[in-house]
Design an enzyme around this catalytic site. Sequence first.
Site, short mmCIF file in Angstrom:
data_model
loop_
_atom_site.label_atom_id
_atom_site.label_comp_id
_atom_site.label_asym_id
_atom_site.label_seq_id
_atom_site.Cartn_x
_atom_site.Cartn_y
_atom_site.Cartn_z
CE LYS A 204 -3.93 0.00 2.09
NZ LYS A 204 -5.02 -0.02 3.09
CD GLU A 210 8.66 -7.29 6.46
OE1 GLU A 210 8.41 -7.78 7.57
OE2 GLU A 210 8.14 -6.24 6.03
N GLY A 265 -5.54 -5.79 4.64
CA GLY A 265 -4.64 -6.68 3.94
C GLY A 265 -5.07 -8.13 3.95
CD GLU A 351 -2.50 -9.20 10.48
OE1 GLU A 351 -1.29 -9.48 10.52
OE2 GLU A 351 -3.10 -8.83 9.45
CG HIS A 382 0.24 -41.46 10.24
ND1 HIS A 382 0.26 -42.80 10.54
CD2 HIS A 382 -0.67 -41.30 9.24
CE1 HIS A 382 -0.58 -43.45 9.74
NE2 HIS A 382 -1.16 -42.56 8.95
CE LYS A 510 4.12 -3.74 8.99
NZ LYS A 510 3.09 -3.11 8.12
#
Length: 545
Positions: A204, A210, A265, A351, A382, A510
Site C-alpha cells: 500500500k 520486506e 490486507g 491478526e 500420524h 515494524k
Amino acid sequence: MTKLTQLPSWLALTDHVQEIPHMRDLFAQDSQRFDNMSLSAAGLFLDYSKNRATDKTLSLLFQLAKESNLSTHIAAMFKGDKINTTEQRAVLHTALRDNSGKATLVDDINIAPEIQTTLDKMAQFIDAVTSGRWQGYTGKKMTDVVSIGIGGSFLGPKVVSQALRPYWSGHVNCHFVANVDGTSISEKLKGLNPETTLFLMSSKSFGTQETLTNTLTAKAWLLEHGAKQQDVAHHFVAITSNVAKATEFGIDPKNIFPMWDWVGGRYSLWSAIGLPIAMLIGMDNFKALLAGANKMDKHFASAPFEENMPVIMAMLSLWYTNFYGAQSNVVLTYDHYLRGLPAYFQQLDMESNGKTTTLNGASVDYSTGPVIWGGEGTNGQHAYHQLLHQGTGLIPADFIMPLQSHNPIGEHHIQLASNCFGQTQALMQGRTYEESLSELSSSSLNEQDKALIAKHKVMPGNKPSNTLLMDKLTPDTLGALIALYEHRTFVQGVIWQLNSFDQWGVELGKILGNDVLERLESSKPSQTLDASSNGLINLFRQGTL
C-alpha cells in the site's frame, strides 16, 4: 456498552456448561441429531452435530449474539459504516465481490464503478501478458510472474493459487516471495530468465520493509542481466496507493493498480492483490471465486442466526474458548490442494481477534483469539492427532473435504474420506476402558498386562468437531469457504467487543524493527536498549560468536 460477562446469556452459559452430557449420550438420545444439526449454504454443507451442544446450548449462544447486537453490526459492515473505529475506515471487502451494481458509499462516493474499472483493467493486463503482447526488454513474452508482498498481500494469493491448481491456464508460472530472508528471493530467481520474468509488487505504501527490500533486489537482478532503468516498466507492475513512489521506481503509471483503505490486507485477495490468482486461473475463474464469496455474503447477511453458517461456527468456537477454556482450534483439510488453508485462516483469525482491548477501551477479562493451526489429512493423523485424541487439552477441530476429487485415482479418495469421517467419529465417541479391554481379550497377554494396556488405549472422546463438505473444490466453492471463515471471525470479534480490522501488534514490531535496523547498520555498539537486545545486536554486528 454492556460488559460482555454480565449479559444474561453469558451468565446462563456459564452455568449451562455443567449440564452437557457426553456426545455419545447426545447421539443415543436423538436419532435425528445429524439432520437437526446440519445445513447447506453457498455450495457448502456443514455438519455440526459432533459438538458439545444441546438445543438449549444453541439457544443461549444465539441469545448471546442477539444481546451483542450482532445483526446491527452485520448491517453496518455491509452498509459501509466505519466499523474499523481506531483507523476510522469502512470495511468493505464484501463490496469487491458484489456484482449487483448497487451503490456502495464510502465518504459519500460510490465505490462500485471503481471496483468494476479495476476488474476490467486486470482483465486487459492479463490478456496482454498471456497473449504475448506484453514483452520484456528483449522483446520476449513473459513466462514467469513473481509476486512480491507480505502478510495478506502474499498469503491470500499464494494459498488460493495453490488451492486452484487444477484451474491454471498454463500461460505463465507464478512464484511468491514474502520473507525478507535473502535465501527466499535468491532461490526463486535462480531458475528464472530475467528476459521473461514479470514482477508484481504489492505494498500500500510502496515502503513496507520486506516487500521493498525484495523488490529492490529483483530490480538489481534485472539490471545486472543487461536491462536498463527504462526497461523496468516492462518488468514491474505495482498494486499500491503510492503512485508517486512506484513511478519514481520506474513503473509506468498505467501499470499501477489501486489499494483501498476500506480493504484490510488479510481481506484483500478479492481486490487487485488477487492479480496473481487471476493470472494463473484466468479472469472468468477469478470472477467465479468472487461469486462464490458473494453467495456466502448474501447468506450471512440474510439468514436467521439459527440457520446462519458463519454465526453457528463462530458461536460454537466461542463456546469452547470462553466456557471450556480451549486455547486453540485446529483446521484439518482433507484435500492436498487445500494444504495451505490452515495458515491462511491462522492469519485471518489471529491478526483480527488477537486483542486485549474492547471497542470502548476497556481491558478484556475473558479469552479472545484462540490459536489457529492445522494441516492436511491424512498426514496429521500420524502426528498431532494423537494430541487431539488423548491430550489433556480441549482442541475443537474443523474437517474440510470435497466429495469429488480432481484426481480420482483408484481407491485414493474413498480412503481419504474414510479417514476423515473416521477421525471425527473417533474424536466424538472415544474408547472406554471396557471396550479397550474387550479388544485385547484374544491377545496372548496375561490379565495384568491386558488391564494395563487397556488403560493406555482409553480415549475420552467428547472432542468436538465440525465437518465441512463441498461437491468439488472449485473457484466458486473456495470463494464461499474463505468468506465463511471471514464472517466467522467477524462474528466472534463482535461478541468479544473488539475491532477485528486493525493490527497494532503488527505495527509495534515494524517500528522496533526499524530502530534495531539502524543500530545494526551503525558503526557504534548498541548500549541504550535492554541488555538482551544490546547483546544480540552487538553479536550480530561481530558476525561471529
